[in-house]
Design a protein around this motif. Structure first.
Motif, PDB file in Angstrom:
ATOM      1  N   HIS A  34       0.860  -1.172   0.000  1.00 51.66           N
ATOM      2  CA  HIS A  34       0.000   0.000   0.000  1.00 51.66           C
ATOM      3  C   HIS A  34       0.896   1.221   0.000  1.00 51.66           C
ATOM      4  O   HIS A  34       1.802   1.344   0.817  1.00 51.66           O
ATOM      5  CB  HIS A  34      -0.911   0.014   1.237  1.00 51.66           C
ATOM      6  CG  HIS A  34      -1.865  -1.132   1.255  1.00 51.66           C
ATOM      7  ND1 HIS A  34      -3.014  -1.147   0.504  1.00 51.66           N
ATOM      8  CD2 HIS A  34      -1.824  -2.324   1.899  1.00 51.66           C
ATOM      9  CE1 HIS A  34      -3.653  -2.279   0.700  1.00 51.66           C
ATOM     10  NE2 HIS A  34      -2.951  -3.016   1.537  1.00 51.66           N
ATOM     11  N   HIS A  35       0.638   2.109  -0.949  1.00 50.35           N
ATOM     12  CA  HIS A  35       1.425   3.325  -1.045  1.00 50.35           C
ATOM     13  C   HIS A  35       0.639   4.464  -0.409  1.00 50.35           C
ATOM     14  O   HIS A  35      -0.561   4.589  -0.619  1.00 50.35           O
ATOM     15  CB  HIS A  35       1.727   3.649  -2.511  1.00 50.35           C
ATOM     16  CG  HIS A  35       2.531   2.583  -3.185  1.00 50.35           C
ATOM     17  ND1 HIS A  35       3.888   2.509  -3.063  1.00 50.35           N
ATOM     18  CD2 HIS A  35       2.166   1.547  -3.961  1.00 50.35           C
ATOM     19  CE1 HIS A  35       4.333   1.476  -3.750  1.00 50.35           C
ATOM     20  NE2 HIS A  35       3.306   0.879  -4.310  1.00 50.35           N
ATOM     21  N   ARG A  36       1.316   5.271   0.330  1.00 51.09           N
ATOM     22  CA  ARG A  36       0.688   6.413   0.979  1.00 51.09           C
ATOM     23  C   ARG A  36       0.904   7.642   0.110  1.00 51.09           C
ATOM     24  O   ARG A  36       2.026   7.946  -0.278  1.00 51.09           O
ATOM     25  CB  ARG A  36       1.298   6.627   2.362  1.00 51.09           C
ATOM     26  CG  ARG A  36       0.517   7.629   3.166  1.00 51.09           C
ATOM     27  CD  ARG A  36       1.008   7.694   4.605  1.00 51.09           C
ATOM     28  NE  ARG A  36       0.859   9.059   5.008  1.00 51.09           N
ATOM     29  CZ  ARG A  36       1.851   9.872   5.300  1.00 51.09           C
ATOM     30  NH1 ARG A  36       3.073   9.441   5.304  1.00 51.09           N
ATOM     31  NH2 ARG A  36       1.629  11.111   5.636  1.00 51.09           N
ATOM     32  N   ALA A  37      -0.173   8.342  -0.194  1.00 57.91           N
ATOM     33  CA  ALA A  37      -0.089   9.547  -1.019  1.00 57.91           C
ATOM     34  C   ALA A  37       0.579  10.666  -0.231  1.00 57.91           C
ATOM     35  O   ALA A  37       0.052  11.118   0.784  1.00 57.91           O
ATOM     36  CB  ALA A  37      -1.482   9.967  -1.478  1.00 57.91           C
ATOM     37  N   THR A  38       1.744  11.065  -0.679  1.00 57.14           N
ATOM     38  CA  THR A  38       2.469  12.166  -0.036  1.00 57.14           C
ATOM     39  C   THR A  38       2.774  13.290  -1.016  1.00 57.14           C
ATOM     40  O   THR A  38       3.229  14.343  -0.615  1.00 57.14           O
ATOM     41  CB  THR A  38       3.798  11.673   0.571  1.00 57.14           C
ATOM     42  OG1 THR A  38       4.600  11.098  -0.460  1.00 57.14           O
ATOM     43  CG2 THR A  38       3.548  10.656   1.671  1.00 57.14           C
ATOM     44  N   ARG A  39       2.523  13.052  -2.302  1.00 57.53           N
ATOM     45  CA  ARG A  39       2.802  14.063  -3.321  1.00 57.53           C
ATOM     46  C   ARG A  39       1.499  14.423  -4.023  1.00 57.53           C
ATOM     47  O   ARG A  39       0.892  13.595  -4.681  1.00 57.53           O
ATOM     48  CB  ARG A  39       3.835  13.544  -4.319  1.00 57.53           C
ATOM     49  CG  ARG A  39       5.160  13.247  -3.644  1.00 57.53           C
ATOM     50  CD  ARG A  39       6.188  12.668  -4.606  1.00 57.53           C
ATOM     51  NE  ARG A  39       6.545  13.658  -5.606  1.00 57.53           N
ATOM     52  CZ  ARG A  39       6.681  13.380  -6.898  1.00 57.53           C
ATOM     53  NH1 ARG A  39       6.528  12.165  -7.355  1.00 57.53           N
ATOM     54  NH2 ARG A  39       7.004  14.334  -7.745  1.00 57.53           N
ATOM     55  N   PHE A  40       1.085  15.672  -3.863  1.00 54.17           N
ATOM     56  CA  PHE A  40      -0.150  16.169  -4.441  1.00 54.17           C
ATOM     57  C   PHE A  40       0.171  17.044  -5.659  1.00 54.17           C
ATOM     58  O   PHE A  40       1.336  17.263  -5.990  1.00 54.17           O
ATOM     59  CB  PHE A  40      -0.942  16.949  -3.389  1.00 54.17           C
ATOM     60  CG  PHE A  40      -1.447  16.056  -2.277  1.00 54.17           C
ATOM     61  CD1 PHE A  40      -2.739  15.555  -2.313  1.00 54.17           C
ATOM     62  CD2 PHE A  40      -0.623  15.700  -1.218  1.00 54.17           C
ATOM     63  CE1 PHE A  40      -3.206  14.714  -1.300  1.00 54.17           C
ATOM     64  CE2 PHE A  40      -1.072  14.859  -0.213  1.00 54.17           C
ATOM     65  CZ  PHE A  40      -2.368  14.371  -0.260  1.00 54.17           C
ATOM     66  N   PHE A  41      -0.873  17.544  -6.322  1.00 56.71           N
ATOM     67  CA  PHE A  41      -0.712  18.309  -7.551  1.00 56.71           C
ATOM     68  C   PHE A  41       0.377  19.376  -7.452  1.00 56.71           C
ATOM     69  O   PHE A  41       1.261  19.452  -8.304  1.00 56.71           O
ATOM     70  CB  PHE A  41      -2.056  18.945  -7.946  1.00 56.71           C
ATOM     71  CG  PHE A  41      -1.962  19.817  -9.162  1.00 56.71           C
ATOM     72  CD1 PHE A  41      -1.945  19.247 -10.421  1.00 56.71           C
ATOM     73  CD2 PHE A  41      -1.881  21.199  -9.047  1.00 56.71           C
ATOM     74  CE1 PHE A  41      -1.844  20.038 -11.547  1.00 56.71           C
ATOM     75  CE2 PHE A  41      -1.783  21.997 -10.167  1.00 56.71           C
ATOM     76  CZ  PHE A  41      -1.763  21.414 -11.433  1.00 56.71           C
ATOM     77  N   HIS A  42       0.334  20.212  -6.429  1.00 55.22           N
ATOM     78  CA  HIS A  42       1.293  21.310  -6.324  1.00 55.22           C
ATOM     79  C   HIS A  42       2.714  20.837  -5.990  1.00 55.22           C
ATOM     80  O   HIS A  42       3.670  21.591  -6.145  1.00 55.22           O
ATOM     81  CB  HIS A  42       0.809  22.352  -5.305  1.00 55.22           C
ATOM     82  CG  HIS A  42      -0.353  23.146  -5.809  1.00 55.22           C
ATOM     83  ND1 HIS A  42      -1.663  22.720  -5.662  1.00 55.22           N
ATOM     84  CD2 HIS A  42      -0.420  24.311  -6.493  1.00 55.22           C
ATOM     85  CE1 HIS A  42      -2.472  23.599  -6.207  1.00 55.22           C
ATOM     86  NE2 HIS A  42      -1.745  24.576  -6.727  1.00 55.22           N
ATOM     87  N   ASP A  43       2.861  19.596  -5.540  1.00 51.50           N
ATOM     88  CA  ASP A  43       4.187  19.038  -5.251  1.00 51.50           C
ATOM     89  C   ASP A  43       4.886  18.523  -6.504  1.00 51.50           C
ATOM     90  O   ASP A  43       6.104  18.323  -6.497  1.00 51.50           O
ATOM     91  CB  ASP A  43       4.072  17.867  -4.260  1.00 51.50           C
ATOM     92  CG  ASP A  43       3.444  18.283  -2.948  1.00 51.50           C
ATOM     93  OD1 ASP A  43       3.827  19.352  -2.418  1.00 51.50           O
ATOM     94  OD2 ASP A  43       2.566  17.549  -2.460  1.00 51.50           O
ATOM     95  N   LEU A  44       4.126  18.297  -7.554  1.00 54.03           N
ATOM     96  CA  LEU A  44       4.675  17.708  -8.781  1.00 54.03           C
ATOM     97  C   LEU A  44       5.292  18.808  -9.642  1.00 54.03           C
ATOM     98  O   LEU A  44       4.678  19.848  -9.866  1.00 54.03           O
ATOM     99  CB  LEU A  44       3.584  16.972  -9.544  1.00 54.03           C
ATOM    100  CG  LEU A  44       2.841  15.892  -8.742  1.00 54.03           C
ATOM    101  CD1 LEU A  44       1.733  15.280  -9.584  1.00 54.03           C
ATOM    102  CD2 LEU A  44       3.797  14.838  -8.233  1.00 54.03           C
ATOM    103  N   ILE A  45       6.489  18.569 -10.128  1.00 49.74           N
ATOM    104  CA  ILE A  45       7.253  19.574 -10.865  1.00 49.74           C
ATOM    105  C   ILE A  45       7.414  19.126 -12.309  1.00 49.74           C
ATOM    106  O   ILE A  45       7.952  18.040 -12.574  1.00 49.74           O
ATOM    107  CB  ILE A  45       8.639  19.779 -10.218  1.00 49.74           C
ATOM    108  CG1 ILE A  45       8.470  20.241  -8.768  1.00 49.74           C
ATOM    109  CG2 ILE A  45       9.479  20.765 -11.015  1.00 49.74           C
ATOM    110  CD1 ILE A  45       9.730  20.123  -7.939  1.00 49.74           C
TER     111      ILE A  45
END
Length: 166
Positions: free
Chosen positions: A4-15
């Motif tokens: 199970h992967h935990r979401a830690t990177r959201f839209f504004h975190d993606l470059i």
């Protein structure tokens, strides 16, 4: 084995421009054949002897297998993104056959992103994905637009439609 992967990177975190590569993977002949016997029973995927007389000159992985292993490897490096859903695939290709014993990995590059016009709680991102060998031979390539969550508190006001890009 369930992960199970935990979401830690959201839209504004993606470059835009960021790249990730997975670990190396090698598929052996038995693995390719067992997969093909279940999901893609063409002779050049299932029979070593007959495959020698095929246009490929030997056993090759099913495209379905290549795609499935790509997904597994990709989630190991991008599973922490707050995915909602994929929206489809663009330019989905298998430029070279994947053969048993070849060492390969998955590579992803974020090529663009924008906020949803319809729902401020999500963004649309487009990744280019590849499955490549040590010698940079490409076995699979595609572009995939996907919906991702915007972190709470970072919503912006938006307008209409979501399924066209840019």
């Amino acid at each position: 084995m369930e992960q199970h992967h935990r979401a830690t990177r959201f839209f504004h975190d993606l470059i835009v421009g960021e790249e990730f590569v997975s670990r190396w993977y090698v598929a052996n002949e038995d693995e390719l054949i067992q997969f093909a016997l279940e999901y893609d029973q063409q002779y050049f995927h299932t029979d070593v002897v007959l495959a020698k007389g095929s246009p490929f000159g030997g056993l090759i992985a099913s495209g379905t297998y290549t795609f499935a292993i790509w997904n597994k490897l990709n989630l190991e490096v991008n599973g922490n993104i707050a995915w909602i859903a994929g929206m489809g695939f663009e330019d989905f290709r298998f430029p070279n056959p994947l053969r048993p014993g070849v060492k390969f990995r998955s590579k992803s590059r974020l090529i663009d992103k924008r906020l949803s016009h319809k729902d401020p709680s999500r963004g649309i991102v487009r990744h280019e994905y590849q499955v490549i060998s040590e010698s940079d031979e490409i076995f699979f390539v595609c572009v995939c637009p996907s919906l991702v969550h915007v972190n709470e508190g970072e919503y912006e006001s938006v307008g209409e439609d979501d399924f066209s890009f840019p």
